[in-house]
Design a protein around this motif. Structure first.
Motif, PDB file in Angstrom:
ATOM      1  N   VAL A   7     -88.461 -61.690  36.039  1.00  0.00           N
ATOM      2  CA  VAL A   7     -87.835 -61.215  35.017  1.00  0.00           C
ATOM      3  C   VAL A   7     -88.424 -59.971  34.453  1.00  0.00           C
ATOM      4  O   VAL A   7     -88.029 -58.876  34.125  1.00  0.00           O
ATOM      5  N   GLN A   8     -89.798 -60.021  34.228  1.00  0.00           N
ATOM      6  CA  GLN A   8     -90.517 -58.951  33.809  1.00  0.00           C
ATOM      7  C   GLN A   8     -90.713 -57.730  34.464  1.00  0.00           C
ATOM      8  O   GLN A   8     -90.569 -56.409  33.981  1.00  0.00           O
ATOM      9  N   GLN A   9     -90.816 -57.718  35.742  1.00  0.00           N
ATOM     10  CA  GLN A   9     -90.792 -56.704  36.690  1.00  0.00           C
ATOM     11  C   GLN A   9     -89.308 -55.973  36.602  1.00  0.00           C
ATOM     12  O   GLN A   9     -89.303 -54.742  36.562  1.00  0.00           O
ATOM     13  N   LEU A  10     -88.318 -56.759  36.361  1.00  0.00           N
ATOM     14  CA  LEU A  10     -86.864 -56.241  36.456  1.00  0.00           C
ATOM     15  C   LEU A  10     -86.831 -55.598  34.889  1.00  0.00           C
ATOM     16  O   LEU A  10     -86.166 -54.423  34.916  1.00  0.00           O
ATOM     17  N   LYS A  11     -87.243 -55.971  33.946  1.00  0.00           N
ATOM     18  CA  LYS A  11     -87.375 -55.254  32.505  1.00  0.00           C
ATOM     19  C   LYS A  11     -88.051 -54.017  32.784  1.00  0.00           C
ATOM     20  O   LYS A  11     -87.672 -53.134  32.031  1.00  0.00           O
ATOM     21  N   ASP A  12     -89.181 -53.838  33.404  1.00  0.00           N
ATOM     22  CA  ASP A  12     -89.858 -52.947  33.547  1.00  0.00           C
ATOM     23  C   ASP A  12     -89.058 -51.723  34.368  1.00  0.00           C
ATOM     24  O   ASP A  12     -89.215 -50.501  33.908  1.00  0.00           O
ATOM     25  N   VAL A  13     -88.443 -52.218  35.262  1.00  0.00           N
ATOM     26  CA  VAL A  13     -87.543 -51.281  36.042  1.00  0.00           C
ATOM     27  C   VAL A  13     -86.513 -50.645  35.274  1.00  0.00           C
ATOM     28  O   VAL A  13     -86.164 -49.497  35.165  1.00  0.00           O
ATOM     29  N   LEU A  14     -85.707 -51.485  34.465  1.00  0.00           N
ATOM     30  CA  LEU A  14     -84.573 -51.187  33.693  1.00  0.00           C
ATOM     31  C   LEU A  14     -85.180 -50.225  32.619  1.00  0.00           C
ATOM     32  O   LEU A  14     -84.479 -49.083  32.292  1.00  0.00           O
ATOM     33  N   GLY A  39     -94.203 -59.618  45.833  1.00  0.00           N
ATOM     34  CA  GLY A  39     -94.330 -60.892  46.162  1.00  0.00           C
ATOM     35  C   GLY A  39     -93.130 -61.629  46.866  1.00  0.00           C
ATOM     36  O   GLY A  39     -91.949 -61.135  46.487  1.00  0.00           O
ATOM     37  N   SER A  40     -93.260 -62.784  47.386  1.00  0.00           N
ATOM     38  CA  SER A  40     -92.389 -63.618  47.951  1.00  0.00           C
ATOM     39  C   SER A  40     -91.938 -64.651  46.639  1.00  0.00           C
ATOM     40  O   SER A  40     -92.493 -64.718  45.901  1.00  0.00           O
ATOM     41  N   PRO A  41     -90.705 -65.231  47.005  1.00  0.00           N
ATOM     42  CA  PRO A  41     -90.260 -66.177  46.124  1.00  0.00           C
ATOM     43  C   PRO A  41     -91.274 -67.189  45.803  1.00  0.00           C
ATOM     44  O   PRO A  41     -91.452 -67.769  44.521  1.00  0.00           O
ATOM     45  N   GLN A  42     -92.035 -67.565  46.723  1.00  0.00           N
ATOM     46  CA  GLN A  42     -92.963 -68.886  46.794  1.00  0.00           C
ATOM     47  C   GLN A  42     -94.280 -68.211  45.956  1.00  0.00           C
ATOM     48  O   GLN A  42     -94.662 -69.129  44.986  1.00  0.00           O
ATOM     49  N   SER A  43     -94.644 -67.032  45.960  1.00  0.00           N
ATOM     50  CA  SER A  43     -95.990 -66.488  45.326  1.00  0.00           C
ATOM     51  C   SER A  43     -95.424 -66.378  43.948  1.00  0.00           C
ATOM     52  O   SER A  43     -96.382 -66.349  43.017  1.00  0.00           O
ATOM     53  N   LEU A  44     -94.159 -66.008  43.702  1.00  0.00           N
ATOM     54  CA  LEU A  44     -93.521 -66.045  42.197  1.00  0.00           C
ATOM     55  C   LEU A  44     -93.612 -67.270  41.420  1.00  0.00           C
ATOM     56  O   LEU A  44     -93.983 -67.410  40.499  1.00  0.00           O
ATOM     57  N   LYS A  45     -93.396 -68.269  42.325  1.00  0.00           N
ATOM     58  CA  LYS A  45     -93.456 -69.585  41.714  1.00  0.00           C
ATOM     59  C   LYS A  45     -94.809 -70.114  41.298  1.00  0.00           C
ATOM     60  O   LYS A  45     -95.214 -70.577  40.405  1.00  0.00           O
ATOM     61  N   ARG A  46     -95.725 -69.746  42.273  1.00  0.00           N
ATOM     62  CA  ARG A  46     -97.126 -70.058  42.171  1.00  0.00           C
ATOM     63  C   ARG A  46     -97.700 -69.330  40.834  1.00  0.00           C
ATOM     64  O   ARG A  46     -98.729 -69.981  40.452  1.00  0.00           O
ATOM     65  N   GLN A  47     -97.247 -68.037  40.698  1.00  0.00           N
ATOM     66  CA  GLN A  47     -97.674 -67.405  39.433  1.00  0.00           C
ATOM     67  C   GLN A  47     -97.356 -67.835  38.070  1.00  0.00           C
ATOM     68  O   GLN A  47     -97.615 -67.286  37.063  1.00  0.00           O
ATOM     69  N   GLY A  48     -96.783 -69.007  38.124  1.00  0.00           N
ATOM     70  CA  GLY A  48     -96.160 -69.585  36.791  1.00  0.00           C
ATOM     71  C   GLY A  48     -94.772 -69.353  36.715  1.00  0.00           C
ATOM     72  O   GLY A  48     -94.179 -69.741  35.667  1.00  0.00           O
ATOM     73  N   GLU A  49     -93.891 -68.853  37.587  1.00  0.00           N
ATOM     74  CA  GLU A  49     -92.432 -68.861  37.286  1.00  0.00           C
ATOM     75  C   GLU A  49     -91.914 -70.097  37.383  1.00  0.00           C
ATOM     76  O   GLU A  49     -92.237 -70.789  38.649  1.00  0.00           O
ATOM     77  N   SER A  50     -91.207 -70.760  36.570  1.00  0.00           N
ATOM     78  CA  SER A  50     -90.759 -72.060  36.659  1.00  0.00           C
ATOM     79  C   SER A  50     -89.752 -72.599  37.496  1.00  0.00           C
ATOM     80  O   SER A  50     -89.611 -73.564  38.164  1.00  0.00           O
ATOM     81  N   ALA A  51     -88.615 -71.673  37.687  1.00  0.00           N
ATOM     82  CA  ALA A  51     -87.361 -72.063  38.520  1.00  0.00           C
ATOM     83  C   ALA A  51     -87.096 -70.940  39.345  1.00  0.00           C
ATOM     84  O   ALA A  51     -87.435 -69.771  39.010  1.00  0.00           O
ATOM     85  N   LEU A  52     -86.251 -71.192  40.412  1.00  0.00           N
ATOM     86  CA  LEU A  52     -85.709 -70.312  41.165  1.00  0.00           C
ATOM     87  C   LEU A  52     -85.041 -69.151  40.439  1.00  0.00           C
ATOM     88  O   LEU A  52     -84.631 -68.127  40.722  1.00  0.00           O
ATOM     89  N   SER A  53     -84.259 -69.778  39.366  1.00  0.00           N
ATOM     90  CA  SER A  53     -83.492 -68.698  38.633  1.00  0.00           C
ATOM     91  C   SER A  53     -84.036 -67.589  38.064  1.00  0.00           C
ATOM     92  O   SER A  53     -83.584 -66.573  37.449  1.00  0.00           O
ATOM     93  N   ASP A  54     -85.515 -67.661  37.872  1.00  0.00           N
ATOM     94  CA  ASP A  54     -86.237 -66.541  37.394  1.00  0.00           C
ATOM     95  C   ASP A  54     -86.691 -65.618  38.481  1.00  0.00           C
ATOM     96  O   ASP A  54     -87.353 -64.856  38.299  1.00  0.00           O
ATOM     97  N   ILE A  55     -86.002 -65.718  39.768  1.00  0.00           N
ATOM     98  CA  ILE A  55     -86.254 -64.699  40.633  1.00  0.00           C
ATOM     99  C   ILE A  55     -84.949 -63.905  40.706  1.00  0.00           C
ATOM    100  O   ILE A  55     -83.730 -64.466  41.005  1.00  0.00           O
ATOM    101  N   TRP A  56     -85.070 -62.606  40.641  1.00  0.00           N
ATOM    102  CA  TRP A  56     -83.972 -61.596  40.517  1.00  0.00           C
ATOM    103  C   TRP A  56     -83.923 -60.655  41.351  1.00  0.00           C
ATOM    104  O   TRP A  56     -85.003 -60.441  42.048  1.00  0.00           O
ATOM    105  N   TYR A  57     -82.717 -60.060  41.866  1.00  0.00           N
ATOM    106  CA  TYR A  57     -82.604 -58.959  42.847  1.00  0.00           C
ATOM    107  C   TYR A  57     -81.544 -57.845  41.938  1.00  0.00           C
ATOM    108  O   TYR A  57     -81.184 -58.085  41.097  1.00  0.00           O
ATOM    109  N   TYR A  58     -81.857 -56.568  42.326  1.00  0.00           N
ATOM    110  CA  TYR A  58     -81.268 -55.637  41.860  1.00  0.00           C
ATOM    111  C   TYR A  58     -80.815 -54.518  42.786  1.00  0.00           C
ATOM    112  O   TYR A  58     -81.458 -54.514  43.868  1.00  0.00           O
TER     113      TYR A  58
END
Length: 139
Positions: free
Chosen positions: A43-50, A12-31
């Motif tokens: 954050v949860q997707q990144l935890k799953d990747v880790l 998803g894009s940053p906009q769709s992540l925000k629509r899904q309940g993500e509250s702030a732009l700081s919840d969008i991560w890159y790795y």
């Protein structure tokens, strides 16, 4: 989109992540992985990747508000995913010794437990009886 940034429609894009309940732009991560930069992810997707990576502590992560990329082990949100137990102390590892009679247990179980083993034992018993009977008749 900046060069080297891979976009994944499933994530998803940053906009769709925000629509899904993500509250702030700081919840969008890159790795980064072996292919390069990946994101945006939650954050949860990144935890799953880790959780799936062999060395999660060395994965580089970034979000809005970071001046530069950081190792996942240096970010408080991912500390639990990057912990690994210390190495075992040398010389204190438990040793397990095998009792001498455990070496013959498999042979006994093969001899008694299998059909072939039973047939061999019956044949041996019959041979011993015949040899014993021949000795009696010979004396």
């Amino acid at each position: 989109m900046p060069d080297g940034l891979r976009y994944d429609c499933k994530r998803g894009s940053p906009q769709s992540l925000k629509r899904q309940g993500e509250s702030a732009l700081s919840d969008i991560w890159y790795y980064t992985d072996y292919k390069g930069q990946v994101g945006p992810v939650s954050v949860q997707q990144l935890k799953d990747v880790l959780a799936r990576v062999s060395e999660p502590a060395s994965v580089l992560v970034w979000r809005d508000g970071f001046a530069e990329w950081k190792r996942a082990s240096d970010v408080p949100e991912f500390r639990a995913q990057t912990l690994s137990p210390p190495p075992l102390p040398s010389g204190q590892t438990p040793t397990w010794t095998v009792k001498w009679w455990w070496y013959i247990v498999p042979f006994i179980s093969i001899g008694i437990g299998s059909q072939v083993g039973r047939k061999v034992m019956i044949w041996n018993s019959a041979q011993r009886r015949r040899a014993k009977q021949q000795r009696r008749e010979g004396n």
